[in-house]
Design a protein around this motif. Structure first.
Motif, mmCIF file in Angstrom:
data_model
loop_
_atom_site.group_PDB
_atom_site.id
_atom_site.type_symbol
_atom_site.label_atom_id
_atom_site.label_comp_id
_atom_site.label_asym_id
_atom_site.label_seq_id
_atom_site.Cartn_x
_atom_site.Cartn_y
_atom_site.Cartn_z
ATOM 1 N N THR A 55 0.858 -1.190 0.000
ATOM 2 C CA THR A 55 0.000 0.000 0.000
ATOM 3 C C THR A 55 0.891 1.235 0.000
ATOM 4 O O THR A 55 1.790 1.359 0.841
ATOM 5 C CB THR A 55 -0.926 0.033 1.213
ATOM 6 O OG1 THR A 55 -1.685 -1.190 1.258
ATOM 7 C CG2 THR A 55 -1.886 1.211 1.136
ATOM 8 N N VAL A 56 0.623 2.118 -0.959
ATOM 9 C CA VAL A 56 1.372 3.380 -1.069
ATOM 10 C C VAL A 56 0.509 4.497 -0.484
ATOM 11 O O VAL A 56 -0.638 4.683 -0.903
ATOM 12 C CB VAL A 56 1.734 3.697 -2.524
ATOM 13 C CG1 VAL A 56 2.462 5.027 -2.613
ATOM 14 C CG2 VAL A 56 2.571 2.572 -3.125
ATOM 15 N N PHE A 57 1.046 5.201 0.485
ATOM 16 C CA PHE A 57 0.330 6.332 1.101
ATOM 17 C C PHE A 57 1.017 7.630 0.665
ATOM 18 O O PHE A 57 2.249 7.720 0.677
ATOM 19 C CB PHE A 57 0.350 6.215 2.631
ATOM 20 C CG PHE A 57 -0.317 4.976 3.147
ATOM 21 C CD1 PHE A 57 -1.690 4.941 3.324
ATOM 22 C CD2 PHE A 57 0.415 3.831 3.457
ATOM 23 C CE1 PHE A 57 -2.322 3.800 3.796
ATOM 24 C CE2 PHE A 57 -0.203 2.692 3.923
ATOM 25 C CZ PHE A 57 -1.581 2.664 4.104
ATOM 26 N N TRP A 58 0.217 8.656 0.298
ATOM 27 C CA TRP A 58 0.783 9.915 -0.182
ATOM 28 C C TRP A 58 -0.057 11.079 0.333
ATOM 29 O O TRP A 58 -1.213 10.912 0.729
ATOM 30 C CB TRP A 58 0.834 9.952 -1.711
ATOM 31 C CG TRP A 58 -0.527 9.979 -2.345
ATOM 32 C CD1 TRP A 58 -1.326 8.908 -2.599
ATOM 33 C CD2 TRP A 58 -1.262 11.134 -2.750
ATOM 34 N NE1 TRP A 58 -2.512 9.292 -3.146
ATOM 35 C CE2 TRP A 58 -2.510 10.666 -3.256
ATOM 36 C CE3 TRP A 58 -1.007 12.495 -2.738
ATOM 37 C CZ2 TRP A 58 -3.481 11.535 -3.743
ATOM 38 C CZ3 TRP A 58 -1.970 13.363 -3.227
ATOM 39 C CH2 TRP A 58 -3.194 12.882 -3.724
ATOM 40 N N VAL A 65 0.167 11.342 5.440
ATOM 41 C CA VAL A 65 0.782 10.023 5.270
ATOM 42 C C VAL A 65 0.716 9.232 6.566
ATOM 43 O O VAL A 65 0.349 8.044 6.588
ATOM 44 C CB VAL A 65 2.233 10.181 4.791
ATOM 45 C CG1 VAL A 65 2.916 8.823 4.686
ATOM 46 C CG2 VAL A 65 2.272 10.894 3.456
ATOM 47 N N THR A 66 1.058 9.875 7.671
ATOM 48 C CA THR A 66 1.052 9.188 8.974
ATOM 49 C C THR A 66 -0.346 8.657 9.299
ATOM 50 O O THR A 66 -0.500 7.545 9.833
ATOM 51 C CB THR A 66 1.526 10.151 10.075
ATOM 52 O OG1 THR A 66 2.825 10.638 9.731
ATOM 53 C CG2 THR A 66 1.577 9.451 11.406
ATOM 54 N N ASN A 67 -1.373 9.439 8.968
ATOM 55 C CA ASN A 67 -2.760 9.019 9.222
ATOM 56 C C ASN A 67 -3.296 8.096 8.133
ATOM 57 O O ASN A 67 -4.478 7.730 8.166
ATOM 58 C CB ASN A 67 -3.667 10.244 9.345
ATOM 59 C CG ASN A 67 -3.345 11.078 10.564
ATOM 60 O OD1 ASN A 67 -2.749 10.593 11.516
ATOM 61 N ND2 ASN A 67 -3.744 12.342 10.541
ATOM 62 N N VAL A 111 5.561 10.587 0.787
ATOM 63 C CA VAL A 111 5.174 9.222 0.419
ATOM 64 C C VAL A 111 5.787 8.237 1.411
ATOM 65 O O VAL A 111 6.923 8.409 1.861
ATOM 66 C CB VAL A 111 5.645 8.884 -1.017
ATOM 67 C CG1 VAL A 111 5.298 7.434 -1.372
ATOM 68 C CG2 VAL A 111 5.025 9.838 -2.029
ATOM 69 N N ALA A 112 5.004 7.168 1.753
ATOM 70 C CA ALA A 112 5.508 6.031 2.525
ATOM 71 C C ALA A 112 4.764 4.794 2.035
ATOM 72 O O ALA A 112 3.703 4.889 1.398
ATOM 73 C CB ALA A 112 5.294 6.240 4.018
ATOM 74 N N ILE A 113 5.299 3.589 2.329
ATOM 75 C CA ILE A 113 4.661 2.342 1.903
ATOM 76 C C ILE A 113 4.606 1.368 3.066
ATOM 77 O O ILE A 113 5.355 1.473 4.046
ATOM 78 C CB ILE A 113 5.405 1.709 0.709
ATOM 79 C CG1 ILE A 113 6.876 1.447 1.096
ATOM 80 C CG2 ILE A 113 5.309 2.571 -0.521
ATOM 81 C CD1 ILE A 113 7.637 0.688 0.026
ATOM 82 N N SER A 114 3.680 0.431 2.949
ATOM 83 C CA SER A 114 3.608 -0.699 3.880
ATOM 84 C C SER A 114 3.311 -1.954 3.074
ATOM 85 O O SER A 114 2.760 -1.875 1.957
ATOM 86 C CB SER A 114 2.529 -0.480 4.937
ATOM 87 O OG SER A 114 1.241 -0.516 4.353
ATOM 88 N N ALA A 123 4.058 -2.170 9.471
ATOM 89 C CA ALA A 123 4.175 -0.752 9.808
ATOM 90 C C ALA A 123 4.627 0.034 8.576
ATOM 91 O O ALA A 123 5.062 -0.528 7.571
ATOM 92 C CB ALA A 123 5.168 -0.571 10.961
ATOM 93 N N LEU A 124 4.514 1.362 8.679
ATOM 94 C CA LEU A 124 4.933 2.213 7.561
ATOM 95 C C LEU A 124 6.449 2.265 7.439
ATOM 96 O O LEU A 124 7.179 2.231 8.437
ATOM 97 C CB LEU A 124 4.411 3.640 7.748
ATOM 98 C CG LEU A 124 2.932 3.910 7.490
ATOM 99 C CD1 LEU A 124 2.633 5.368 7.789
ATOM 100 C CD2 LEU A 124 2.558 3.564 6.067
#
Length: 591
Positions: A55-58, A65-67, A111-114, A123-124
């Motif tokens: 999962t890519v969060f942006w 991103v944290t949320n 951007v972060a991924i899990s 975790a992220l």
């Protein structure tokens, strides 16, 4: 067995299972690397063992991103990975229109991924950031089209590379041929492909002694530039090294292009050259004279220069026509229209000694000025102000004298005032207005000292700068620019009335001594150079002072509004009055 004894074994089993569940979560992916265009972000990372996808969060903030506000969940197959997937395999994903996301250019994103396995998420990773590029642009318009070579059947042109030429993929040249006085599009292909790094084009198979015109458009992945200006080229006559085609006739109009009167009996002739882009244009030829039917004089002017005709006779009516000549000496017919002007000598404001002469109260000629009722007082005060202006040591002396005088009763602690004012200087002399307009902004520094009773004395130094155009004696406006600088030096006595502790009304007057300097390209009148140091006059003033109640200023500051009327004509000896109305507003401080 009692029921409560069953709790301990069950609880113990749960505690043993927790580490197993924790160990079953996917590993955290390595921190991603990011690469951006103007509307996409490519996210790259290494796979982790046993993950079913990522999962890519942006977002535009780290908080988003944290949320985990904007999740983009993709399985291994959707990411182009074939199960089973080993660890440390390169994988990437693009955030953009293809993934249903609209990104803005020149914007910073985080951007972060899990990783996920079944319904369990890791975790992220660490949060990384990147800024999208600016929107790419189409090339700039090609410029400086130049004729390199021409014959009776071919033409070679070149031009500057368009800005951003690293992105230019091609140049297109449009060609038109003049037939029966009208340009028509023709389909011509350059003899060889155009090199985008050295743009030039040769066209062969052209008609002899024919007028062509060319313009160029640059292309890149984003689109086409605006077309360049036209370059007009005539092929040579058959078998010759010259053409027989004259330039087009220039256009003159008394309404649209009236001639301009300059200094030193010169005239600038304005016209539409009507030969824009003509590659072999040599000169424009200006014909002029006093008889419209026979313009016997002529002057050649380069296409890039102004057509300025000098050495004309004063108080004479002149008529002008224009033709154009190319490098093959072909001359266009003279313009159908003509322009005319009455040539007079132009004048600035102060350059006529018969109407304006500097000096204090003594005539610069051999005698004295006409007697005036205030002559004695005026002479004394004028000399004092002059000393203030040109002798720095006199400044300290004058200030010391003023500060030693007894202050006004009731204000012994604040007898001195300093301040600055700005305002509009409105002229009263008609000739002054004709040359320099109606109003000018002025600035003034002032010092005031209160005496015993309601009287106060002040010294002021101002600055006024005006620009205008010279005129003739008959009032004809010219295009000869002139500049006037005035430095008013004044000494005043005022009567002050206290309305309330915060409001003071005042009125008074005094004498002036104004430094002046007027300059243009061929003209200079300077008070210092003339040896008279300025021109004298007098003024009256009235206004109001408003003290602030703000404790920050300790009730020692305020604003001032005043109206001043000045007569600066050397007490009537000059026909030109430099004075007028001045409307000032400013701030002051007492001490």
């Amino acid at each position: 067995m009692k029921p409560h004894r069953l709790v301990s074994p069950v609880f113990f089993v749960v505690l043993l299972c927790l580490p197993v569940v924790a160990l079953a979560l996917p590993d955290v992916p390595d921190d991603p690397t990011l690469a951006a265009t103007n509307n996409t972000i490519t996210v790259s990372w290494k796979t982790v063992a046993d993950a079913d996808g990522y999962t890519v969060f942006w977002g535009e903030t780290e908080t988003e991103v944290t949320n985990e506000t904007n999740p983009l969940k993709r399985t291994n197959s959707e990411l182009g990975l074939t199960d089973p997937v080993d660890a440390d395999v390169d994988v990437s994903f693009t955030i953009g229109a293809a993934s249903g996301v609209t990104l803005e250019p020149e914007t910073t994103y985080y951007v972060a991924i899990s990783a996920f396995e079944s319904d369990r998420d890791s975790a992220l990773s660490g949060i990384e950031s990147v800024t999208t590029d600016a929107d790419p642009e189409v090339p700039s318009t090609p410029a400086n089209l130049t004729l390199d070579l021409r014959t009776d059947a071919s033409i070679t042109i070149s031009w500057d590379k368009a800005a951003g030429s690293d992105n230019v993929t091609a140049y297109a040249v449009s060609v038109e041929k003049r037939v029966a006085g009208v340009f028509q599009s023709v389909s011509l292909t350059p003899d060889s492909p155009i090199d985008v790094n050295d743009p030039k084009a040769t066209f062969s198979g052209l008609d002899a002694d024919t007028r062509y015109r060319f313009r160029v458009t640059a292309t890149n992945a984003q689109g086409n530039s605006d077309p360049s200006t036209w370059l007009v080229v005539d092929t040579f006559a058959a078998g010759q090294t010259r053409d027989n085609l004259a330039p087009d006739t220039p256009i003159l109009s008394q309404d649209d292009h009236p001639p301009e009167l300059l200094e030193n009996l010169s005239v600038r002739v304005l016209f539409d050259g009507n030969n824009d882009g003509m590659a072999d244009l040599s000169v424009y030829r200006v014909y002029y004279g006093t008889d419209p039917a026979a313009l016997v004089s002529q002057q050649d002017v380069a296409p890039e220069d102004d057509a300025v005709i000098s050495g004309l006779t004063e108080d004479t009516h002149y008529t002008f026509r224009v033709s154009a000549i190319d490098t093959s000496t072909n001359e266009a017919p003279q313009s159908d229209g003509s322009v005319s002007i009455f040539v007079e000598e132009v004048h600035a404001l102060l350059d006529d000694p018969e109407t304006f002469e500097g000096g204090c109260f003594v005539d610069a000629s051999q005698g004295r000025a006409s007697p005036r009722p205030l002559a004695a007082i005026a002479l004394t005060l004028c000399l004092a102000v002059l000393g203030f202006a040109v002798r720095p040591r006199a400044v300290a002396l004058l200030l010391a004298v003023l500060m030693l005088l007894l202050p006004v009763t009731g204000h012994p602690q604040d007898p001195n005032t300093i301040g600055i004012k700005a305002g509009f200087h409105r002229l009263t002399d008609d000739r002054y207005r004709d040359i320099y307009g109606e109003n000018a902004i002025s600035g003034t520094l002032f010092y005031q000292r209160k005496f015993q009773g309601p009287l106060a004395a002040s010294l002021e130094a101002g600055y006024v700068k005006r620009t205008g155009t010279k005129r003739t004696d008959s009032g004809q406006e010219s295009k000869a620019e002139t500049e006037l600088i005035l430095v008013p030096l004044t000494a005043s006595l005022t009567w002050e009335t206290t309305v309330t502790p915060e409001v003071i009304l005042f009125a008074g007057g005094g004498l002036d001594y104004w430094y002046y300097r007027e300059t243009s390209d061929t003209h200079k009148v300077d008070a210092w150079d003339d040896g008279d140091y300025g021109v004298a006059g007098y003024h009256g003033r009235a206004g109001i002072k408003l003290f602030t109640r703000d404790p920050y200023f300790d009730n020692k500051a305020g604003v001032i509004f005043e109206t001043v009327y000045s007569v600066i004509d050397r007490f009537g000896d000059n026909a030109i009055d430099l004075g007028g109305w001045t409307f000032n507003a400013g701030v002051f401080h007492t001490f």
